[in-house]
Design a protein around this motif. Structure first.
Motif, PDB file in Angstrom:
ATOM      1  N   VAL A  10       0.842  -1.206   0.000  1.00 28.48           N
ATOM      2  CA  VAL A  10       0.000   0.000   0.000  1.00 28.48           C
ATOM      3  C   VAL A  10       0.874   1.252   0.000  1.00 28.48           C
ATOM      4  N   SER A  15      -0.823   8.604  -1.800  1.00 29.66           N
ATOM      5  CA  SER A  15      -2.143   9.118  -2.143  1.00 29.66           C
ATOM      6  C   SER A  15      -2.030  10.242  -3.169  1.00 29.66           C
ATOM      7  N   ARG A  32      -3.730   5.589  -6.416  1.00 28.08           N
ATOM      8  CA  ARG A  32      -4.260   5.675  -5.046  1.00 28.08           C
ATOM      9  C   ARG A  32      -4.835   7.065  -4.859  1.00 28.08           C
ATOM     10  N   PHE A  37      -7.977   2.417  -4.222  1.00 26.69           N
ATOM     11  CA  PHE A  37      -7.040   2.033  -5.276  1.00 26.69           C
ATOM     12  C   PHE A  37      -7.800   1.693  -6.548  1.00 26.69           C
ATOM     13  N   VAL A  98      -1.420  -4.548  -2.164  1.00 30.45           N
ATOM     14  CA  VAL A  98      -2.348  -4.286  -3.267  1.00 30.45           C
ATOM     15  C   VAL A  98      -2.297  -5.482  -4.207  1.00 30.45           C
TER      16      VAL A  98
END
Ligand code: FES
Length: 116
Positions: A10, A15, A32, A37, A98
């Protein structure tokens, strides 16, 4: 049945950013946005130019070659010259990793999975 493939941690995708990963010989962009996601093929549908490194504005990614703009959630081309949508992939987060199904999904529903 296609299984999910581990792609990255992650933390590997900050972000508001995206990164490309090779998954079963397909370059896939992982986006992200907040805790969510999204996964799209890293190939502009105009002239096959890689989308990685394109400007990401909100829910849009812009191709560096000729400026086509795509919706990250749906993969749709919303500004030309691209017309066709990007291939989307189902994505999920498990235990801080992910994961992506390396088979493009059909239909118009977004494939969004929250971290956690
Ligand atoms: S290759 Fe992306 S807009 Fe032309």
């Amino acid at each position: 049945m296609t299984v999910y493939v581990d792609v990255c941690a992650v933390e590997d995708v900050p972000s508001g950013k995206h990164r490309a990963f090779l998954v079963d010989d397909t370059s896939i962009l992982i986006f992200r946005i907040g805790a969510e996601f999204y996964a799209l093929e890293n190939r502009c549908t105009h002239l096959d130019f890689p989308l990685e490194g394109g400007r990401q504005i909100g829910m849009n990614i812009i191709c560096r070659k000729h400026g086509a703009r795509f919706d990250i959630c749906t993969g749709k081309a919303i500004v030309g010259p691209a017309v066709d949508p990007l291939r989307r992939f189902s994505v999920r987060v498990r235990e801080g990793r992910v994961e992506v199904k390396p088979v493009a999904e059909q239909g118009s529903n977004p494939f969004v999975r929250q971290a956690g």
